[in-house]
Design a protein around this motif. Structure first.
Motif, PDB file in Angstrom:
ATOM      1  N   GLN A 212       0.830  -1.209   0.000  1.00 18.22           N
ATOM      2  CA  GLN A 212       0.000   0.000   0.000  1.00 18.22           C
ATOM      3  C   GLN A 212       0.869   1.265   0.000  1.00 18.22           C
ATOM      4  O   GLN A 212       0.653   2.190  -0.781  1.00 18.22           O
ATOM      5  CB  GLN A 212      -0.903  -0.016   1.225  1.00 18.22           C
ATOM      6  CG  GLN A 212      -1.768   1.232   1.366  1.00 18.22           C
ATOM      7  CD  GLN A 212      -2.522   1.240   2.689  1.00 18.22           C
ATOM      8  OE1 GLN A 212      -2.293   0.410   3.559  1.00 18.22           O
ATOM      9  NE2 GLN A 212      -3.412   2.195   2.842  1.00 18.22           N
TER      10      GLN A 212
ATOM     11  N   GLN B 156       2.938   1.834  -3.217  1.00 18.03           N
ATOM     12  CA  GLN B 156       2.118   2.340  -4.324  1.00 18.03           C
ATOM     13  C   GLN B 156       2.121   3.865  -4.340  1.00 18.03           C
ATOM     14  O   GLN B 156       2.114   4.484  -5.408  1.00 18.03           O
ATOM     15  CB  GLN B 156       0.682   1.814  -4.207  1.00 18.03           C
ATOM     16  CG  GLN B 156       0.514   0.370  -4.660  1.00 18.03           C
ATOM     17  CD  GLN B 156      -0.916  -0.115  -4.529  1.00 18.03           C
ATOM     18  OE1 GLN B 156      -1.791   0.606  -4.017  1.00 18.03           O
ATOM     19  NE2 GLN B 156      -1.168  -1.331  -4.967  1.00 18.03           N
ATOM     20  N   HIS B 157       2.144   4.477  -3.161  1.00 16.03           N
ATOM     21  CA  HIS B 157       2.228   5.932  -3.088  1.00 16.03           C
ATOM     22  C   HIS B 157       3.581   6.413  -3.626  1.00 16.03           C
ATOM     23  O   HIS B 157       3.647   7.429  -4.331  1.00 16.03           O
ATOM     24  CB  HIS B 157       2.041   6.406  -1.644  1.00 16.03           C
ATOM     25  CG  HIS B 157       0.656   6.194  -1.104  1.00 16.03           C
ATOM     26  ND1 HIS B 157      -0.458   6.771  -1.660  1.00 16.03           N
ATOM     27  CD2 HIS B 157       0.207   5.455  -0.062  1.00 16.03           C
ATOM     28  CE1 HIS B 157      -1.537   6.410  -0.992  1.00 16.03           C
ATOM     29  NE2 HIS B 157      -1.165   5.604  -0.017  1.00 16.03           N
ATOM     30  N   CYS B 158       4.658   5.687  -3.291  1.00 19.16           N
ATOM     31  CA  CYS B 158       5.977   6.028  -3.842  1.00 19.16           C
ATOM     32  C   CYS B 158       5.974   5.896  -5.354  1.00 19.16           C
ATOM     33  O   CYS B 158       6.524   6.748  -6.061  1.00 19.16           O
ATOM     34  CB  CYS B 158       7.057   5.124  -3.237  1.00 19.16           C
ATOM     35  SG  CYS B 158       7.344   5.392  -1.474  1.00 19.16           S
TER      36      CYS B 158
END
Length: 454
Positions: A401, A404-406
């Motif tokens: 999770q 995914q932001h990175c």
């Protein structure tokens, strides 16, 4: 006004073999962005350097970059120098901007050859280019310099953002391996208890594993001391304690292209990337050879590269999905874990980062960086920070999770770079297509504002 390039420029092929360059005081222009050095010079002029061969190999015409070089310099044999005969007619820097911006539309179509694609000198000499008045050429040059400056300023900011994202990714992975990513659950069964159950099961069965390398994992587990303290319910262990069986594959002489759908193929080592499996990285097995289904890769397999270039050895991934009829090669090791003690995705994660990855790096053997190995014994001895099984699953889910932001941040940075380049190229092409209409102050202000918005 339009002129044939050969009428207003001297076009000369490079004379120095790139691999035969002798270090010296003169820059040597090659296909690469960085200059080499040579002890002799061939030209003493301001020149535009054009590649004479395709940048992307056999059968495809392309030119990656055009160079500009002044003064005394050497030139590789697979490039040519285009030197204006009269700089009061054609400014060499204008010619560079022109050819760099229009290389795909005016130079690449001139390239010939079905396999070895090249640019004939006579075709280049016959090329017609637009040559405006010298003052307008200078305006285009200055516009290119100012806009490139804006783009370079943006690149500095994007580089800093990219570096911060890399640090964030590394921090998340480090915290995951040190038990700091998530709070501990007091109801979790300690990892040490899981290991003791596994040892008892091995003792009861009288065997530790199956397959070519199964015997290597038959030793009784011993206490392992790690380089840092772990949470209470974690423990250090050796990879061999968690492996039920392992094997390596087969590397027959194969075709140098991927296997067609429904045809057997053998995986390249490049099929194994850090935490990513690339099924398309394979070679087709010749029809005359009998496949060996026992080496067919399956979903859930852990694959580790054991031989090859140093930077490619010790890389690990879990196979999430795979099409049928792909075999592992003998340069790969496949691991099957005791499912009730270890989660494959967590173990693959540990092997790619931190202490475990450094251990694998330290035990690589070989005479050169181009061909090194990791032995099965050293792989078995790799130390792993092991959390309770349920926490392994929680860590992987949370990391996926957060990473995914990175990934989204990095994608945004890549998109900003692409848009900045697109804005720059669009502005310069407009200026080159209608140099008489160039208003450098207005266009500079407009593009500078657009670049800062990225």
């Amino acid at each position: 006004m339009k002129y044939r390039l050969g009428d207003i420029c001297t076009i000369a092929k490079g004379a120095t073999g790139i691999m035969k360059a002798v270090p010296g005081p003169y820059p040597m222009v090659t296909l690469a962005e960085e200059r080499k050095q040579h002890n002799e010079y061939q030209f003493d002029a301001a020149a535009v350097i054009v590649p004479l061969i395709s940048s992307t190999g056999h059968g495809h015409a392309s030119i990656k970059r055009i160079h500009y070089q002044e003064g005394k310099f050497a030139l590789g044999t697979i490039l040519c120098a285009v030197i204006p005969k009269d700089e009061s007619l054609l400014n060499p820097r204008y010619l560079f901007v022109y050819l760099q911006q229009f290389k795909d539309s005016v130079l690449v179509p001139l390239m010939k050859g079905a396999a070895n694609v090249s640019l004939p000198l006579n075709k280049l000499a016959a090329l017609e280019i637009e040559v405006p008045a010298l003052a307008k050429q200078q305006e285009v040059i200055e516009l290119a310099e100012v806009l490139t400056g804006h783009k370079d300023d943006l690149e500095v900011l994007l580089d800093a953002q990219e570096a911060d994202t890399v640090k964030l990714r590394q921090a998340l992975l480090r915290e995951a391996m040190q038990g700091q990513l998530l709070p501990q659950d007091p109801t979790d069964e300690p990892a040490a208890v899981l290991l003791k159950k596994l040892q008892a099961a091995k003792a009861a069965s009288g065997k530790a594993g199956k397959g070519k390398a199964g015997a290597l994992f038959a030793e009784e587990a011993q206490a392992v001391e790690g380089p840092y303290a772990l949470p209470e319910k974690w423990t250090w262990c050796k990879l061999g304690e968690l492996v039920e069986r392992s094997d390596s594959g087969w590397s027959p002489a194969c075709a140098n292209y991927p296997a067609a759908e429904g045809v057997w193929g053998v995986l390249r080592t490049t099929s194994v990337q850090k935490l990513q499996f690339l099924a398309e990285e394979n070679k087709q097995l010749p029809a005359a050879l009998t496949p060996r289904p026992q080496y067919e890769v399956q979903a859930g397999d852990i694959l580790i590269t054991r031989a090859g270039p140093k930077n490619r050895v010790g890389v690990c991934c879990v196979v999430d999905e795979v099409r049928p009829k792909l075999m592992i090669s003998d340069k790969l090791i496949r691991l099957h874990l005791h499912e009730k003690q270890a989660y494959p995705k967590f173990i693959a994660l540990a092997l790619n980062i931190g202490v475990s990855a450094q251990f694998l790096e330290d035990v690589k053997t070989g005479m050169a960086d181009s061909q090194v190995n990791i032995s099965q014994d050293n792989l078995r001895a790799t130390i792993i920070p092991l959390p309770p099984l349920t926490e392994q699953h929680r860590i992987v889910a949370k990391l996926e999770q957060l990473l995914q932001h990175c990934d989204a941040l990095e994608q945004r940075i890549r998109e900003s770079r692409r848009l900045a380049e697109q804005l720059l190229q669009t502005a310069l092409r407009e200026a080159l297509s209608a140099p008489e209409a160039v208003n450098d102050l207005a266009l500079t202000a407009k593009l500078g504002h657009q670049l800062t918005l990225l």
